[in-house]
Design an enzyme around this catalytic site. Structure first.
Site, PDB file in Angstrom:
ATOM      1  N   ILE A  30     -19.841  -3.514  -2.414  1.00 19.82           N
ATOM      2  CA  ILE A  30     -19.238  -3.753  -1.815  1.00 19.82           C
ATOM      3  C   ILE A  30     -19.328  -3.723  -0.413  1.00 19.82           C
ATOM      4  O   ILE A  30     -19.483  -2.493   0.197  1.00 19.82           O
ATOM      5  CB  ILE A  30     -17.976  -4.457  -2.204  1.00 19.82           C
ATOM      6  CG1 ILE A  30     -18.096  -5.161  -3.471  1.00 19.82           C
ATOM      7  CG2 ILE A  30     -17.706  -5.873  -0.821  1.00 19.82           C
ATOM      8  CD1 ILE A  30     -16.957  -5.103  -4.087  1.00 19.82           C
ATOM      9  N   TYR A  73     -14.648   7.577 -12.047  1.00 18.54           N
ATOM     10  CA  TYR A  73     -14.403   6.320 -12.389  1.00 18.54           C
ATOM     11  C   TYR A  73     -15.547   5.394 -12.614  1.00 18.54           C
ATOM     12  O   TYR A  73     -14.428   4.723 -13.277  1.00 18.54           O
ATOM     13  CB  TYR A  73     -15.311   6.046 -10.623  1.00 18.54           C
ATOM     14  CG  TYR A  73     -15.408   5.520  -9.942  1.00 18.54           C
ATOM     15  CD1 TYR A  73     -14.610   4.740  -9.690  1.00 18.54           C
ATOM     16  CD2 TYR A  73     -16.264   4.337 -10.126  1.00 18.54           C
ATOM     17  CE1 TYR A  73     -14.404   2.968  -9.005  1.00 18.54           C
ATOM     18  CE2 TYR A  73     -16.496   3.122  -9.786  1.00 18.54           C
ATOM     19  CZ  TYR A  73     -15.291   2.225  -8.980  1.00 18.54           C
ATOM     20  OH  TYR A  73     -15.569   1.308  -8.576  1.00 18.54           O
ATOM     21  N   ASP A 122       0.532  -1.080  -0.136  1.00 17.63           N
ATOM     22  CA  ASP A 122       0.017  -0.016   0.484  1.00 17.63           C
ATOM     23  C   ASP A 122       0.947   1.060  -0.016  1.00 17.63           C
ATOM     24  O   ASP A 122       2.436   1.467   0.247  1.00 17.63           O
ATOM     25  CB  ASP A 122      -1.114   0.204   0.894  1.00 17.63           C
ATOM     26  CG  ASP A 122      -2.567   1.128   0.625  1.00 17.63           C
ATOM     27  OD1 ASP A 122      -3.574   0.307   0.656  1.00 17.63           O
ATOM     28  OD2 ASP A 122      -2.336   1.697   1.124  1.00 17.63           O
ATOM     29  N   ASP A 167       4.073   2.670  -4.379  1.00 18.84           N
ATOM     30  CA  ASP A 167       3.393   4.175  -5.113  1.00 18.84           C
ATOM     31  C   ASP A 167       3.260   2.983  -5.994  1.00 18.84           C
ATOM     32  O   ASP A 167       3.802   2.806  -6.903  1.00 18.84           O
ATOM     33  CB  ASP A 167       3.647   5.096  -5.159  1.00 18.84           C
ATOM     34  CG  ASP A 167       3.262   6.195  -5.365  1.00 18.84           C
ATOM     35  OD1 ASP A 167       1.981   4.914  -6.815  1.00 18.84           O
ATOM     36  OD2 ASP A 167       3.637   7.425  -6.094  1.00 18.84           O
TER      37      ASP A 167
HETATM   38  N1  SER Z   1     -18.973   0.790  -4.524  1.00 18.26           N
HETATM   39  C1  SER Z   1     -18.783   1.552  -5.721  1.00 18.26           C
HETATM   40  C2  SER Z   1     -19.200   3.165  -5.879  1.00 18.26           C
HETATM   41  O1  SER Z   1     -19.877   3.669  -5.478  1.00 18.26           O
HETATM   42  C3  SER Z   1     -18.672   1.385  -7.023  1.00 18.26           C
HETATM   43  O2  SER Z   1     -18.278  -0.192  -7.939  1.00 18.26           O
HETATM   44  O3  SER Z   1     -18.185   3.868  -5.787  1.00 18.26           O
END
Ligand code: SER
Length: 317
Positions: A172, A142, A34, A53
């Site tokens: 998750i 993202y 990490d 890194d």
């Molecule tokens: N858990 C993530 C998020 O909410 C989705 O992949 O950004």
């Protein structure tokens, strides 16, 4: 998989995937890394740990050589909501790490696991039973980086034979390390608040359905995919996987079976709500079921019982 490097090991997934992999493959064969040294003690005490890194390709290459790594689990990511605060940096972090992992594995003939996400879909994707192969026009940085990473994984496989594989994870839910900056984070925070305060202020509105999965299933899915016979994999980067789909009212109802006085209120965050609205309500994961026999074990009720049991113990300490 014989010698594994986990990058981003101190995050929500990594902090549980590292012990899971060490149990299966042997502690000394799973190197956790990490950005910083101040990680949970278990990562350093139960097997090799290195500060890395992951945006530094030379440093990652040196570690791969040092430990004779054949598989990289690339868990570095700036999540959806946090990513919108600094899209330029998020793109750089999300893409540099996947590029480095793939490029090194090209040179060492290794394998790479990179999670993708429900965030790889967008507002023009069919929202119900979202197919494996469908429109992918995400509107977050993202999501854009996740689609790019999926394509890059397939590119490295097709052009160079790199054994790149991935999953489109839903939100998750877990009880060891909190997620940071995601749109689905509410579904973790709600359990902590239910146990601590018996109420929760939810930043997504009732009726916001999203795919979710409990951490034990997410860990099993990653290992099962990486162990799958490559000959059976048609999709590789990446497979839809899901375990359940619910909205805030449904998770609150499940919690009330254990904490009857639990109360949910709403203070909608417009940025997170817009992101959630652009994502699927529920994905079709039949390709994963067919190609490598994916099956989730936990549903909303069994996950809720386990979360409340584990967190009650944790929060008493
Ligand atoms: N858990 C993530 C998020 O909410 C989705 O992949 O950004």
């Amino acid at each position: 998989m014989k010698k594994i490097l986990v990058i981003g090991a101190a995050g929500q997934i990594g902090s549980e995937l590292v012990p899971f992999l060490r149990n299966i493959y042997g502690a000394q064969y799973v190197v956790a890394t990490d950005l910083h040294d101040n990680v949970m003690p278990e990562l350093k005490e139960t097997g090799p740990f290195e500060v890395l890194d992951a945006m530094d390709g030379k440093a990652m290459y040196d570690l791969v050589k040092k430990y004779n790594i054949d598989t990289i689990f690339n868990l570095v990511a700036v999540l959806s909501a946090k990513g919108e605060a600094n899209p330029q940096l998020s793109w750089k972090i999300n893409m540099d790490c996947v590029f480095n992992a793939l490029e090194i594995s090209r040179q060492t003939r290794g394998a790479v696991f990179t999670p993708s996400s429900i965030g790889a879909f967008g507002p023009t994707t069919p929202p119900d039973h979202t197919p494996q192969d469908t429109v992918m026009r995400p509107t977050t940085i993202y999501g854009i980086s996740k689609v790019a990473a999926e394509l890059l994984g397939d590119y490295y496989y097709l052009k160079y034979g790199v054994d790149a594989r991935g999953l489109r994870y839903p939100g998750i839910i877990s009880n060891v390390t909190l997620p940071g900056g995601g749109t689905t984070d509410y579904a973790v925070e709600i359990y902590y608040e239910a146990i601590k305060n018996k109420n929760f202020m939810c930043n997504l509105s009732p009726g916001t359905y999203l795919d979710m999965m409990y951490m034990p299933d997410a860990l099993n899915a990653a290992v099962q995919l990486m162990e799958a016979d490559p000959g059976t994999l048609i999709h590789r980067n990446c497979f839809n996987v899901t375990a359940m789909s619910f909205d805030p009212e449904m998770i609150a109802t499940a919690i009330r079976k254990h904490i009857p006085e639990f109360r949910i209120d709403y203070d909608v965050d417009p940025i997170k709500q817009a992101i959630a609205n652009s994502w699927p309500n529920s994905m079709d994961d039949s390709a994963a079921r067919k190609e490598w026999f994916w099956r989730a074990k936990y549903d909303l009720q069994t996950m809720t019982a386990d979360m409340i049991e584990k967190l009650t113990v944790k929060l008493q300490k």
